[in-house]
Design a protein around this motif. Structure first.
Motif, PDB file in Angstrom:
ATOM      1  N   LEU A 117       0.818  -1.250  -0.149  1.00  0.00           N
ATOM      2  CA  LEU A 117       0.151   0.047   0.087  1.00  0.00           C
ATOM      3  C   LEU A 117       0.926   1.318  -0.026  1.00  0.00           C
ATOM      4  O   LEU A 117       0.504   2.316  -0.653  1.00  0.00           O
ATOM      5  CB  LEU A 117      -0.855   0.052   1.320  1.00  0.00           C
ATOM      6  N   LEU A 118       1.948   1.353   0.894  1.00  0.00           N
ATOM      7  CA  LEU A 118       2.846   2.301   0.886  1.00  0.00           C
ATOM      8  C   LEU A 118       3.397   2.466  -0.592  1.00  0.00           C
ATOM      9  O   LEU A 118       3.480   3.675  -0.989  1.00  0.00           O
ATOM     10  CB  LEU A 118       4.072   2.139   1.779  1.00  0.00           C
ATOM     11  N   ALA A 119       3.857   1.608  -1.493  1.00  0.00           N
ATOM     12  CA  ALA A 119       4.510   1.748  -2.744  1.00  0.00           C
ATOM     13  C   ALA A 119       3.615   2.164  -3.536  1.00  0.00           C
ATOM     14  O   ALA A 119       3.835   3.128  -4.190  1.00  0.00           O
ATOM     15  CB  ALA A 119       4.841   0.365  -3.115  1.00  0.00           C
ATOM     16  N   LEU A 120       2.322   1.545  -3.471  1.00  0.00           N
ATOM     17  CA  LEU A 120       1.081   2.510  -4.166  1.00  0.00           C
ATOM     18  C   LEU A 120       1.014   4.025  -4.076  1.00  0.00           C
ATOM     19  O   LEU A 120       0.973   4.693  -5.045  1.00  0.00           O
ATOM     20  CB  LEU A 120      -0.136   1.642  -4.249  1.00  0.00           C
ATOM     21  N   LEU A 121       0.977   4.156  -2.861  1.00  0.00           N
ATOM     22  CA  LEU A 121       1.276   5.623  -2.424  1.00  0.00           C
ATOM     23  C   LEU A 121       2.091   6.667  -3.010  1.00  0.00           C
ATOM     24  O   LEU A 121       2.009   7.488  -3.498  1.00  0.00           O
ATOM     25  CB  LEU A 121       0.779   5.689  -0.880  1.00  0.00           C
ATOM     26  N   VAL A 122       3.170   5.989  -2.806  1.00  0.00           N
ATOM     27  CA  VAL A 122       4.475   6.650  -3.307  1.00  0.00           C
ATOM     28  C   VAL A 122       4.566   6.640  -4.567  1.00  0.00           C
ATOM     29  O   VAL A 122       4.736   7.852  -5.344  1.00  0.00           O
ATOM     30  CB  VAL A 122       5.739   5.989  -2.722  1.00  0.00           C
ATOM     31  N   ALA A 123       4.169   5.592  -5.297  1.00  0.00           N
ATOM     32  CA  ALA A 123       4.225   5.628  -6.847  1.00  0.00           C
ATOM     33  C   ALA A 123       3.117   6.588  -7.345  1.00  0.00           C
ATOM     34  O   ALA A 123       3.431   7.494  -8.634  1.00  0.00           O
ATOM     35  CB  ALA A 123       3.711   4.315  -7.244  1.00  0.00           C
ATOM     36  N   GLY A 124       2.001   6.733  -6.958  1.00  0.00           N
ATOM     37  CA  GLY A 124       1.147   7.734  -7.306  1.00  0.00           C
ATOM     38  C   GLY A 124       1.276   9.241  -6.925  1.00  0.00           C
ATOM     39  O   GLY A 124       1.244  10.065  -7.922  1.00  0.00           O
ATOM     40  N   VAL A 125       2.067   9.377  -5.723  1.00  0.00           N
ATOM     41  CA  VAL A 125       2.663  10.896  -5.730  1.00  0.00           C
ATOM     42  C   VAL A 125       3.545  11.052  -6.522  1.00  0.00           C
ATOM     43  O   VAL A 125       3.648  12.207  -7.103  1.00  0.00           O
ATOM     44  CB  VAL A 125       3.024  10.800  -4.132  1.00  0.00           C
ATOM     45  N   ILE A 126       4.525  10.210  -6.667  1.00  0.00           N
ATOM     46  CA  ILE A 126       5.770  10.463  -7.463  1.00  0.00           C
ATOM     47  C   ILE A 126       5.422  10.664  -9.132  1.00  0.00           C
ATOM     48  O   ILE A 126       5.556  11.590  -9.775  1.00  0.00           O
ATOM     49  CB  ILE A 126       6.802   9.655  -7.497  1.00  0.00           C
TER      50      ILE A 126
END
Length: 585
Positions: free
Chosen positions: A292-301
């Protein structure tokens, strides 16, 4: 394995890679000596790179990468980088006082791609030895050495940036299959930064490498977060340093087709992704939470990259629609895999697909998750190839470790299995098989055909012309820039909208329209090749078009045939009186 044994294996791999690269380079140089000795290099980008180096050594500023004799005044702002110029430029500068400029350039255009070829073969061996087991590394060197089409970018004369980018990608992959450490992350980040400075073509493959790192981070593998942190830090720091050292005079160009301010901003934001994930890893260890954290970071970046560099979604959006249709869409290496002629598709993608299948089999047979990292980058290369055939270069050489492992396994099953494994692994056989199945359209050739307008003899004729501006088909334009001191209207570079449009309109319209274009551009010479514009089919079949009138031997009164031109080059001098006539429109 002891340190001494490991060192001997490293030295042995390096020796085999160097010897094989040199052996093939000698054979290729002997075959192509007529062209190489005249510095008629295999590809338009190679001769343009050589001319860029010459301009730099002659006093053009380090950060000025414009071709001042190409296109509209004051010249074309190229999308290239100075980084690939450094080593061949140094070779030429060091040897010119001893050998003279011409001989020094010949040495540079032969030794530089050979050195890159040896480095690529060595890195393939190290990757194969790490994950393939005993008896695989030296086989992988041989498989990589015949892995068409990647071998074509290491031919003598191929001094353009693709070979260097392949070496940098292999360095990144070597860190992926090594134990995760901060040092390996730093190495991968610096290599990725250098590759992006050179050009944006490998960005999808570098993103795939980052995804492979994130896979180990997801399952909290020991030191995986350290490698992620090192990768992000080195990528960001490398880009920051490059923005100082390799910032060009065209830095503000509003595109994402090279190392521009736009591309740099997007890449720097992307570098924060692995750093953010590494920092958060200390507080979250469960794979589901990390996902979930990776998806959040990918979305932000991803959102940040699109916000600051939307041009990166369409790097060639600024190409004129007419040029995109008539020229860019027909460039061999830029064709999508599934719209290319079947022979070209088989030749380019054959060994890459075999390598993907071999990697899947090795993953199934060994359960070694390091094969997953390699597979991710291979699949990215295949995906890139589906959009542009040039992605097959990386796919072909990344196939070598797994195919070598297949050959090693086949040795214990008998001669028939071994022969089959070698046949499937020999990349050079796929274009030959395609030729047997269907007539194959050649994408690139290091040897100009008989009567070619880019032969050494044709270029030598152009070099004798008094100063003036040449209007010629785009590929000949690039060769003429390097072989002569003429100004040139068009060459195969996508930023040259005005000049390239002028070339197509000149040849594909009526003589009256062509005369107006000649006046506008103050053209002194016109050249035509035997196969120019034949790829356009019906769009270049009109009887009133200038190109067909020239082929029929009916040039307009303001064009005078230059009788000394060799076979394959139709060369005309523009009547000076044309420039004193009033425009008809």
């Amino acid at each position: 394995m002891g340190t001494g044994t490991e060192r001997r294996l490293v030295y042995g791999d390096a020796l085999v890679a160097i010897l094989l690269a040199c052996l093939l380079a000698v054979a290729w140089t002997f075959r192509d000596w007529h062209q190489l000795s005249a510095l008629r290099l295999p590809d338009t980008d190679d001769v343009m790179r050589l001319q860029q180096i010459r301009d730099w050594l002659a006093g053009q500023r380090f950060n000025d990468l414009a071709q001042h004799r190409l296109g509209e005044a004051p010249g074309l702002a190229m999308h290239w980088s100075r980084l690939p110029d450094l080593v061949p430029g140094a070779i030429i500068a060091l040897l010119t006082p001893w050998l003279g400029a011409h001989q020094a350039e010949i040495v540079a255009v032969v030794t530089w791609p050979t050195a890159l070829f040896a480095a690529a073969l060595f890195l393939v061996a190290r990757i194969a030895r790490a994950i393939g087991g005993p008896g695989v590394a030296r086989t992988a060197i041989v498989v990589a050495a015949i892995a068409y089409p990647v071998t074509t970018i290491f031919l003598p004369g191929r001094i353009d940036h693709h070979g260097l980018q392949i070496v940098l990608l292999l360095l990144v992959v070597r860190t992926l299959i090594s134990p995760p450490t901060l040092g390996h992350g730093l190495t991968a980040g610096l290599a990725a930064a250098a590759s992006l400075v050179i050009g944006m073509e490998t960005a999808p493959l570098l993103a795939a490498a980052g995804l492979a790192m994130a896979g180990e981070w997801l399952f909290a593998k020991h030191a995986a977060d350290d490698r992620m942190m090192g990768f992000g830090i080195a990528l960001g720091a490398g880009l920051l340093g490059a923005s100082i050292i390799f910032k060009t005079s065209q830095w503000g160009y509003p595109g994402c087709d090279g190392f521009t301010a736009t591309a740099w901003r997007g890449a720097v934001i992307a570098a924060f992704g692995p750093m953010m994930m590494a920092l958060a890893a200390r507080d979250f260890t469960k794979p589901a939470v990390r996902a979930l954290l990776a998806l959040l970071v990918a979305g932000v970046i991803g959102g940040g990259v699109i916000a600051v560099a939307p041009q990166c979604l369409q790097p060639y959006a600024m190409v004129d629609p007419m040029l995109a249709r008539l020229w860019l869409g027909k460039v061999g290496e830029a064709q999508p895999l599934f719209t290319a002629p079947i022979g070209v598709a088989i030749g380019y993608a054959g060994v890459m697909v075999a390598g993907i299948a071999a990697t899947v089999w090795r993953l199934h047979a060994t359960r070694d998750t390091r094969w997953i990292a390699l597979l991710i980058v291979q699949l990215a290369a295949f995906g890139l190839t589906c959009f542009q055939l040039r992605g097959a270069y990386a796919g072909a050489i990344l196939a070598a470790p797994a195919l070598a492992a297949v050959i090693a396994a086949a040795r214990s099953r008998g001669t028939a299995w071994l022969a089959g494994a070698w046949l499937a692994s020999a990349g050079m056989l796929y274009p030959l098989a395609a030729d047997a199945l269907t007539p194959r359209q050649t994408v690139r050739s290091s040897e100009p055909p008989a009567g070619s307008c880019t032969s050494p003899e044709a270029l030598a004729t152009l070099a004798t012309l008094p100063p003036g501006r040449l209007l010629a088909p785009l590929d000949l334009g690039a060769y003429a820039l390097a072989a002569t001191r003429l100004d040139v209207v068009g060459a195969p570079y996508h930023r040259n909208n005005a000049g390239n449009l002028a070339v197509y309109r000149f040849f594909l319209r009526t003589p009256e329209d062509a005369a107006a274009i000649a006046r506008q551009w103050q053209v002194g010479y016109v050249a035509l090749c035997p196969d120019s514009f034949t790829e356009l089919g019906d769009e270049a079949a009109g009887g009133l078009q200038l190109v067909n009138q020239l082929r029929a031997g009916r040039p307009p009164a303001w064009l005078h045939r230059v009788a000394v031109a060799p076979a394959g080059l139709a060369l005309y001098r523009v009547e000076p009186g044309l420039f004193t006539q009033p425009a008809t429109r």
